[in-house]
Write an enzyme that holds these catalytic residues in place. Structure first.
Site, PDB file in Angstrom:
ATOM      1  N   HIS A  17      16.339  19.130  52.175  1.00 56.00           N
ATOM      2  CA  HIS A  17      15.676  20.427  52.382  1.00 56.00           C
ATOM      3  C   HIS A  17      14.288  20.422  51.742  1.00 56.00           C
ATOM      4  O   HIS A  17      13.321  20.902  52.310  1.00 56.00           O
ATOM      5  CB  HIS A  17      16.485  21.561  51.732  1.00 56.00           C
ATOM      6  CG  HIS A  17      17.839  21.798  52.321  1.00 56.00           C
ATOM      7  ND1 HIS A  17      18.990  21.785  51.572  1.00 56.00           N
ATOM      8  CD2 HIS A  17      18.244  22.059  53.592  1.00 56.00           C
ATOM      9  CE1 HIS A  17      20.032  22.045  52.339  1.00 56.00           C
ATOM     10  NE2 HIS A  17      19.609  22.207  53.577  1.00 56.00           N
ATOM     11  N   LYS A  41      32.316  32.521  56.564  1.00 61.04           N
ATOM     12  CA  LYS A  41      32.167  31.140  56.099  1.00 61.04           C
ATOM     13  C   LYS A  41      32.437  31.084  54.590  1.00 61.04           C
ATOM     14  O   LYS A  41      32.053  31.990  53.855  1.00 61.04           O
ATOM     15  CB  LYS A  41      30.728  30.681  56.397  1.00 61.04           C
ATOM     16  CG  LYS A  41      30.610  29.211  56.739  1.00 61.04           C
ATOM     17  CD  LYS A  41      29.256  28.912  57.360  1.00 61.04           C
ATOM     18  CE  LYS A  41      28.817  27.505  57.062  1.00 61.04           C
ATOM     19  NZ  LYS A  41      27.496  27.204  57.603  1.00 61.04           N
TER      20      LYS A  41
HETATM   21  P1  ADP Z   1      22.645  25.352  58.364  1.00 67.55           P
HETATM   22  O1  ADP Z   1      24.018  25.827  58.036  1.00 67.55           O
HETATM   23  O2  ADP Z   1      21.751  26.410  58.938  1.00 67.55           O
HETATM   24  O3  ADP Z   1      22.571  24.059  59.134  1.00 67.55           O
HETATM   25  P2  ADP Z   1      21.718  23.790  56.113  1.00 67.55           P
HETATM   26  O4  ADP Z   1      21.432  24.270  54.740  1.00 67.55           O
HETATM   27  O5  ADP Z   1      22.778  22.763  56.285  1.00 67.55           O
HETATM   28  O6  ADP Z   1      22.011  25.097  56.917  1.00 67.55           O
HETATM   29  O7  ADP Z   1      20.384  23.219  56.777  1.00 67.55           O
HETATM   30  C1  ADP Z   1      19.214  23.981  56.868  1.00 67.55           C
HETATM   31  C2  ADP Z   1      18.132  23.182  57.577  1.00 67.55           C
HETATM   32  O8  ADP Z   1      17.793  22.046  56.796  1.00 67.55           O
HETATM   33  C3  ADP Z   1      18.530  22.634  58.949  1.00 67.55           C
HETATM   34  O9  ADP Z   1      17.404  22.698  59.806  1.00 67.55           O
HETATM   35  C4  ADP Z   1      18.888  21.201  58.667  1.00 67.55           C
HETATM   36  O10 ADP Z   1      18.699  20.385  59.806  1.00 67.55           O
HETATM   37  C5  ADP Z   1      17.868  20.888  57.590  1.00 67.55           C
HETATM   38  N1  ADP Z   1      18.284  19.750  56.760  1.00 67.55           N
HETATM   39  C6  ADP Z   1      19.385  19.629  56.017  1.00 67.55           C
HETATM   40  N2  ADP Z   1      19.437  18.418  55.412  1.00 67.55           N
HETATM   41  C7  ADP Z   1      18.316  17.757  55.795  1.00 67.55           C
HETATM   42  C8  ADP Z   1      17.781  16.450  55.555  1.00 67.55           C
HETATM   43  N3  ADP Z   1      18.423  15.567  54.781  1.00 67.55           N
HETATM   44  N4  ADP Z   1      16.615  16.125  56.132  1.00 67.55           N
HETATM   45  C9  ADP Z   1      15.977  17.012  56.934  1.00 67.55           C
HETATM   46  N5  ADP Z   1      16.423  18.249  57.228  1.00 67.55           N
HETATM   47  C10 ADP Z   1      17.577  18.621  56.668  1.00 67.55           C
END
Ligand code: ADP
Length: 153
Positions: A17, A41
């Site tokens: 992130h 969730k």
């Molecule tokens: P959600 O439940 O909305 O997917 P997340 O917190 O898992 O929430 O992810 C939020 C955003 O961060 C999404 O766009 C996801 O693709 C991106 N993301 C998560 N991990 C990574 C990573 N390692 N590299 C790039 N983007 C990421």
């Protein structure tokens, strides 16, 4: 002013992130990191803790605001007069999933989604892997920003 929202669960915020956020900062005047609260969730960290973790990582960064929201991301965008959603892409599965959502958000809400490709050093990181390691007593410090370690007992 060019403002965007980066919506997600951030359960917890990871270096993946952070990579996306840091690289998006030069593109926008303001970036709202918004934790989507889905009552159905189950999360590992409660919403307040997840917000504090992100605030700790970006303390002193005036472009960043941390908030939470319920319901549709497009409704959050309209309520806050935001025209851009930021999302990160790690792999083809992310792309397939994100494509339909982005096209729907554009159709329903005239909201443009901006995608950044993950950096190679963080592409393998996901909050679910971090949670698995944490749940099993492993060391997550190489996968998350150092600032969040103080919230983790
Ligand atoms: P959600 O439940 O909305 O997917 P997340 O917190 O898992 O929430 O992810 C939020 C955003 O961060 C999404 O766009 C996801 O693709 C991106 N993301 C998560 N991990 C990574 C990573 N390692 N590299 C790039 N983007 C990421």
């Amino acid at each position: 002013m060019k403002a965007a929202v980066f919506p997600g669960s951030f359960d917890p915020i990871t270096l993946g992130h952070k990579d996306i956020i840091d690289r998006a900062l030069p593109l926008f005047d303001k970036l709202i990191i918004a934790i989507g609260v889905n009552v159905d969730k189950k999360y590992m960290f409660d919403t307040a803790t997840r917000m504090k973790m992100i605030e700790a990582v970006y303390a002193g960064e005036p472009k960043i605001e941390v908030t939470k929201y319920e319901g549709l991301t497009v409704d959050f965008c309209h309520a806050n007069k935001l025209h851009f959603i930021l999302r990160g892409l790690r792999n083809p599965a992310d792309f397939e999933f994100e494509k339909a959502i982005a096209q729907t958000n554009r159709k329903l809400g005239q909201i443009e989604t901006v995608f950044l490709l993950t950096g190679p050093e963080t592409s393998f990181i996901s909050s679910s892997i971090v949670r698995d390691i944490y749940r099993n007593g492993g060391d997550i410090s190489a996968l998350v920003p150092t600032e969040i370690m103080k919230f983790i007992s």
